[in-house]
Design a protein around this motif. Structure first.
Motif, short mmCIF file in Angstrom:
data_model
loop_
_atom_site.label_atom_id
_atom_site.label_comp_id
_atom_site.label_asym_id
_atom_site.label_seq_id
_atom_site.Cartn_x
_atom_site.Cartn_y
_atom_site.Cartn_z
N VAL A 51 44.94 40.60 50.89
CA VAL A 51 44.72 40.05 49.55
C VAL A 51 44.31 38.58 49.63
O VAL A 51 43.34 38.15 49.00
CB VAL A 51 46.00 40.21 48.69
N SER A 98 40.79 37.90 51.05
CA SER A 98 39.78 38.18 50.04
C SER A 98 39.70 37.03 49.03
O SER A 98 38.61 36.55 48.70
CB SER A 98 40.16 39.51 49.36
N LEU A 99 40.86 36.56 48.58
CA LEU A 99 40.90 35.42 47.64
C LEU A 99 40.26 34.18 48.26
O LEU A 99 39.44 33.50 47.63
CB LEU A 99 42.36 35.08 47.27
N LEU A 143 46.55 42.28 41.95
CA LEU A 143 46.14 41.46 43.09
C LEU A 143 45.20 42.23 44.03
O LEU A 143 44.45 41.64 44.81
CB LEU A 143 47.36 40.98 43.88
N SER A 144 45.26 43.57 43.96
CA SER A 144 44.40 44.38 44.83
C SER A 144 43.04 44.64 44.21
O SER A 144 42.15 45.20 44.88
CB SER A 144 45.08 45.73 45.11
N ARG A 151 39.39 43.72 42.87
CA ARG A 151 38.38 42.69 43.15
C ARG A 151 38.15 41.82 41.92
O ARG A 151 37.92 40.62 42.02
CB ARG A 151 37.04 43.35 43.55
N GLU A 167 40.28 41.05 39.47
CA GLU A 167 41.37 40.09 39.28
C GLU A 167 41.34 39.03 40.38
O GLU A 167 41.60 37.86 40.14
CB GLU A 167 42.71 40.83 39.28
N GLN A 168 41.01 39.45 41.60
CA GLN A 168 40.90 38.49 42.70
C GLN A 168 39.85 37.43 42.36
O GLN A 168 40.05 36.24 42.61
CB GLN A 168 40.51 39.19 44.00
#
Ligand SMILES: [Zn+2]
Length: 264
Positions: A54, A57-58, A224-225, A227, A229-230
């Motif tokens: 997570v 990715s962030l 959080l998982s 994309r 929302e990330q």
């Protein structure tokens, strides 16, 4: 010379050499640090999402946004699923002459209801038991390392660190990033806190660690998982960094947001 002495000397040198951290023309170098990696998964959510994935990715999204909007050099401590010791992350920032260091994590608690955003800067004395718990969790990976910095060392370093401009600026950076993430996510405000995070020890620039949500909370794990929302969280972190660096997104006034939502 021991690693500990080297860290103390680095901190002292930074205090003498950097009386002001104002960014004329924006920060030159920004280091984004996705927490954990490789064998160190970080926290694991009830449905199996791993913190290391997570936050990578962030971090990649934050770096992309900053690269688009600032002329700064944006560096990542890792771009893949690799293990990097905590001390090496700050050393990387120091070695590259970073002006800002932002470590990105997601939180975990035994209570699955726990939720919200909290942002930290370095102190030996944790703000409260909860802040101490988060630091202990994030520091635990170094407990078996041969040359880890132990608690006493951290205390000595902090006596020097407390007087440096970088430390003062860290609290401002923490506030800017924190308020921006709150504003974008609408999540619970758990506050800007201080705690003894190993990954922040020895940083000679403003350095913060953001816990962008609770992966242990099933609903936040799901968010959080995603994309989408990330991307929202990454945008918020990048905005906070730009606010601190004096490169605000037009129409946004981080200072006034701070007055409105400050809870600490
Ligand atoms: Zn973490």
């Amino acid at each position: 010379m021991s690693k500990f002495l080297l860290i103390v000397m680095t901190v002292l040198f930074a205090a003498l050499a950097s009386p002001s951290l104002a960014f004329a023309g924006g920060p030159g170098v920004i280091v984004i640090d996705p927490g954990h990696g490789g064998e160190d998964t970080g926290a694991i959510g009830p449905n199996g999402a791993e913190e290391k994935n997570v936050v990578l990715s962030l971090a990649l999204m934050v770096a992309e946004i900053l690269n688009e909007r600032l002329s700064s050099t944006v560096l990542l401590t890792r771009t893949g699923d690799v293990f990097i010791p905590l001390e090496e992350r700050t050393a990387f920032a120091n070695r590259n002459g970073a002006d800002l260091f932002v470590s990105i994590h997601v939180n975990a608690a035994l209570n699955r209801e726990a939720s919200g955003v909290e942002t930290f800067f370095l102190s030996f004395d944790a703000t409260d038991d909860d802040a101490r718990r988060v630091a202990a969790f994030e520091n635990r990976i170094v407990k078996t390392a041969e040359d880890r910095v132990d608690g006493d060392d951290i205390q000595v370093i902090l006596l020097d660190l407390a007087s440096t401009e970088a430390h003062h600026e860290s609290s401002r950076l923490a506030e800017d990033v924190h308020l921006s993430v709150l504003e974008h996510s609408g999540r619970e405000n758990r506050g800007v806190k201080q705690a003894p995070f190993t990954v922040l020890v020895g940083a000679t620039m403003p350095a913060v660690l953001v816990e962008a949500g609770f992966i242990s909370n099933p609903e936040e794990e799901r968010l959080l998982s995603s994309r989408k929302e990330q991307a929202r969280i990454a945008e918020a972190i990048a905005d906070g960094i730009m606010g601190f660096a004096g490169a605000k997104t037009p129409g946004k006034d981080v200072t006034s947001i701070g007055k409105r939502t400050r809870k600490n």
